[in-house]
Design a protein around this motif. Structure first.
Motif, PDB file in Angstrom:
ATOM      1  N   PHE A 235      31.716  33.731  42.082  1.00 38.23           N
ATOM      2  CA  PHE A 235      33.149  34.009  42.118  1.00 38.23           C
ATOM      3  C   PHE A 235      33.412  35.123  43.125  1.00 38.23           C
ATOM      4  O   PHE A 235      32.837  36.216  43.015  1.00 38.23           O
ATOM      5  N   GLY A 236      34.244  34.824  44.105  1.00 35.91           N
ATOM      6  CA  GLY A 236      34.629  35.819  45.103  1.00 35.91           C
ATOM      7  C   GLY A 236      36.040  36.298  44.843  1.00 35.91           C
ATOM      8  O   GLY A 236      36.896  35.526  44.383  1.00 35.91           O
ATOM      9  N   PHE A 237      36.293  37.579  45.130  1.00 39.60           N
ATOM     10  CA  PHE A 237      37.612  38.159  44.843  1.00 39.60           C
ATOM     11  C   PHE A 237      38.181  38.861  46.072  1.00 39.60           C
ATOM     12  O   PHE A 237      37.587  39.798  46.609  1.00 39.60           O
ATOM     13  N   GLN A 238      39.341  38.359  46.500  1.00 32.94           N
ATOM     14  CA  GLN A 238      40.093  38.984  47.585  1.00 32.94           C
ATOM     15  C   GLN A 238      41.176  39.883  46.987  1.00 32.94           C
ATOM     16  O   GLN A 238      41.581  39.705  45.836  1.00 32.94           O
ATOM     17  N   ALA A 239      41.619  40.856  47.779  1.00 34.20           N
ATOM     18  CA  ALA A 239      42.775  41.648  47.365  1.00 34.20           C
ATOM     19  C   ALA A 239      44.016  40.782  47.520  1.00 34.20           C
ATOM     20  O   ALA A 239      44.126  40.002  48.484  1.00 34.20           O
ATOM     21  N   SER A 240      44.952  40.890  46.582  1.00 33.03           N
ATOM     22  CA  SER A 240      46.115  39.982  46.592  1.00 33.03           C
ATOM     23  C   SER A 240      46.947  40.099  47.871  1.00 33.03           C
ATOM     24  O   SER A 240      47.582  39.126  48.284  1.00 33.03           O
ATOM     25  N   GLY A 241      46.930  41.264  48.525  1.00 34.01           N
ATOM     26  CA  GLY A 241      47.677  41.421  49.771  1.00 34.01           C
ATOM     27  C   GLY A 241      46.895  41.005  50.996  1.00 34.01           C
ATOM     28  O   GLY A 241      47.389  41.093  52.126  1.00 34.01           O
ATOM     29  N   ALA A 242      45.667  40.549  50.770  1.00 34.09           N
ATOM     30  CA  ALA A 242      44.807  40.089  51.865  1.00 34.09           C
ATOM     31  C   ALA A 242      43.961  38.933  51.335  1.00 34.09           C
ATOM     32  O   ALA A 242      42.743  38.998  51.303  1.00 34.09           O
ATOM     33  N   ALA A 243      44.659  37.876  50.922  1.00 33.54           N
ATOM     34  CA  ALA A 243      43.987  36.759  50.247  1.00 33.54           C
ATOM     35  C   ALA A 243      44.224  35.433  50.960  1.00 33.54           C
ATOM     36  O   ALA A 243      44.755  34.487  50.377  1.00 33.54           O
ATOM     37  N   THR A 287      44.795  42.396  42.135  1.00 27.49           N
ATOM     38  CA  THR A 287      45.786  43.310  42.685  1.00 27.49           C
ATOM     39  C   THR A 287      45.154  44.667  43.001  1.00 27.49           C
ATOM     40  O   THR A 287      44.084  45.017  42.499  1.00 27.49           O
ATOM     41  N   ASP A 288      45.844  45.442  43.814  1.00 28.41           N
ATOM     42  CA  ASP A 288      45.381  46.801  44.103  1.00 28.41           C
ATOM     43  C   ASP A 288      45.317  47.635  42.821  1.00 28.41           C
ATOM     44  O   ASP A 288      44.425  48.473  42.662  1.00 28.41           O
ATOM     45  N   ARG A 289      46.243  47.414  41.925  1.00 29.92           N
ATOM     46  CA  ARG A 289      46.229  48.141  40.659  1.00 29.92           C
ATOM     47  C   ARG A 289      44.959  47.812  39.864  1.00 29.92           C
ATOM     48  O   ARG A 289      44.326  48.698  39.282  1.00 29.92           O
ATOM     49  N   GLU A 290      44.592  46.535  39.847  1.00 26.41           N
ATOM     50  CA  GLU A 290      43.381  46.126  39.136  1.00 26.41           C
ATOM     51  C   GLU A 290      42.134  46.682  39.818  1.00 26.41           C
ATOM     52  O   GLU A 290      41.170  47.092  39.153  1.00 26.41           O
ATOM     53  N   ILE A 291      42.153  46.713  41.140  1.00 28.04           N
ATOM     54  CA  ILE A 291      41.029  47.273  41.895  1.00 28.04           C
ATOM     55  C   ILE A 291      40.857  48.756  41.584  1.00 28.04           C
ATOM     56  O   ILE A 291      39.741  49.223  41.324  1.00 28.04           O
ATOM     57  N   LEU A 292      41.953  49.506  41.594  1.00 30.43           N
ATOM     58  CA  LEU A 292      41.872  50.937  41.323  1.00 30.43           C
ATOM     59  C   LEU A 292      41.412  51.226  39.899  1.00 30.43           C
ATOM     60  O   LEU A 292      40.643  52.163  39.650  1.00 30.43           O
ATOM     61  N   SER A 293      41.874  50.432  38.952  1.00 28.08           N
ATOM     62  CA  SER A 293      41.453  50.601  37.574  1.00 28.08           C
ATOM     63  C   SER A 293      39.941  50.373  37.441  1.00 28.08           C
ATOM     64  O   SER A 293      39.231  51.154  36.784  1.00 28.08           O
ATOM     65  N   ALA A 294      39.441  49.329  38.084  1.00 26.68           N
ATOM     66  CA  ALA A 294      38.009  49.034  38.052  1.00 26.68           C
ATOM     67  C   ALA A 294      37.219  50.111  38.791  1.00 26.68           C
ATOM     68  O   ALA A 294      36.118  50.497  38.365  1.00 26.68           O
TER      69      ALA A 294
END
Length: 369
Positions: A235-243, A287-294
């Motif tokens: 599973f690959g994950f892109q940032a939602s603003g760069a997907a 999302t960036d919010r999810e990235i920052l939380s992680a």
């Protein structure tokens, strides 16, 4: 005590070794029979690879899985890029190249600069102006690379680097260089070697998409040779603003705090889609919010990563919330780069220090002791 063979006292100075001692030699020597090298290939290495695979107790408890974190920030220049760069630079030297070029959001440039310095050749770096974290620029500069800022984004910088390599005597060392992916596939080998099997699920950030592509190459090779019984779902994950892969079209102006994956038209797009499809996984966005939380969560476990790295953990939590993960699964999340690469978010989100007098009682009061 005297060494009976050499007639010298044993120890490091005498060249003696402890029984069973082994120093990690870098991915080319450790996996030589699985890489496109020969006895005549000059090995340019900083002893990359062999990075920690750390069990996450809290993520395991929350997801009901056995969650491991592959900390690629422990590579010599602080990111997974070193795995591919040792091979790309070694082959460039073998082929007689005197200079290399790359486009970069920072990690590639730091790695290319370091390995080019080790090899004693010129390194030219094309960076999108104003869009590269300071920690990455510092590493590129200190290794002596020639840095040029391009008036455009990463994708435009990469096209310029390709044009340069096609018309001038320099070797392109971005992930479009096939040796880069050959080196990066060794992360999959290390994971299987450490676990004694392949994980069930493999989560990885996706920017230029070289990692998910190369990791699938590694798992596929181990499967074909009978080293593992089953490959993982990737599973690959892109940032939602760069997907762009998730959206199905290039993103002209990608936006995300995760600078390492702020890429609108991945070079390994097709390979990444094939890896996700063939492994019965997928490519999704966080999302960036999810990235920052992680990002903050991983830091509380003692691993300092750059924001882009945390996309894999954000993705893991997303899979868990969606009910995609089978309880008891073994999951590996790739943490692609060290936190000192991009310290802005660590500093901005932290509490400011409190000034205290040199008085133990006052300090104890502040600490609640």
């Amino acid at each position: 005590m005297t060494d009976p063979v050499a007639g010298r006292s044993p120890g490091r100075a005498s060249g003696a070794h402890l029984p069973g001692a082994h120093q990690w030699l870098g991915i080319i020597e450790e996996y030589r029979d699985r890489l496109p090298v020969s006895e005549s290939t000059p090995v340019i290495t900083l002893c990359e690879g062999g990075t920690p695979l750390v069990l996450s107790q809290s993520l395991s408890e929350e997801t009901g899985c056995e969650v491991w974190l592959k900390y690629e920030g422990a590579n010599p220049t602080g990111s997974f890029k070193d795995r591919g760069m040792t091979l790309a630079i070694s082959k460039a030297i073998e082929e007689g190249s005197k200079a290399v070029v790359c486009a970069s959001t920072g990690n590639t440039s730091a790695s290319a600069a370091a390995y080019a310095a080790k090899a004693g050749i010129t390194c030219a770096v094309l960076l999108p102006k104003g869009k590269v974290a300071l920690g990455k620029m510092a590493a590129t500069l200190v290794h002596g690379a020639r840095m040029l800022e391009v008036l455009g984004n990463f994708d435009e910088s990469l096209e310029l680097a390709k044009d340069l390599s096609e018309h001038y005597p320099v070797t392109l060392v971005n992930s479009v260089n096939p040796y880069r992916l050959q080196g990066q596939k060794t992360a999959a080998f290390e994971i299987c070697d450490a676990l004694g099997r392949a994980p069930d699920v493999h989560c990885v950030p996706v920017g230029n998409a070289g990692n998910i592509s190369s990791h699938w190459m590694g798992y596929s090779e181990y499967l074909a040779d009978g080293m593992i019984a089953e490959p993982p779902q990737l599973f690959g994950f892109q940032a939602s603003g760069a997907a762009p892969i998730v959206n199905g079209a290039p993103v002209k102006d990608p936006q995300t705090i995760a600078t390492a994956i702020r890429i609108g038209n991945p070079a390994s797009w097709d390979k990444a889609v094939a890896a996700a499809t063939q492994s019965e996984g997928g490519i999704q966005s966080v999302t960036d919010r999810e990235i920052l939380s992680a990002y903050r969560r991983v830091a509380r476990e003692g691993l300092f990563v750059e924001p882009a790295s945390a996309a894999s953990v954000a993705g893991l939590l997303q899979l868990h919330q969606a009910g995609t993960l089978r309880r008891g699964s073994i999951v590996v999340c790739i943490l692609t780069g060290h936190g000192l690469k991009d310290p802005e978010w660590a500093i901005s989100g932290a509490a400011h220090p409190i000034t205290v007098p040199p008085d133990a009682a006052v300090v104890a009061g502040e600490l609640g002791l």
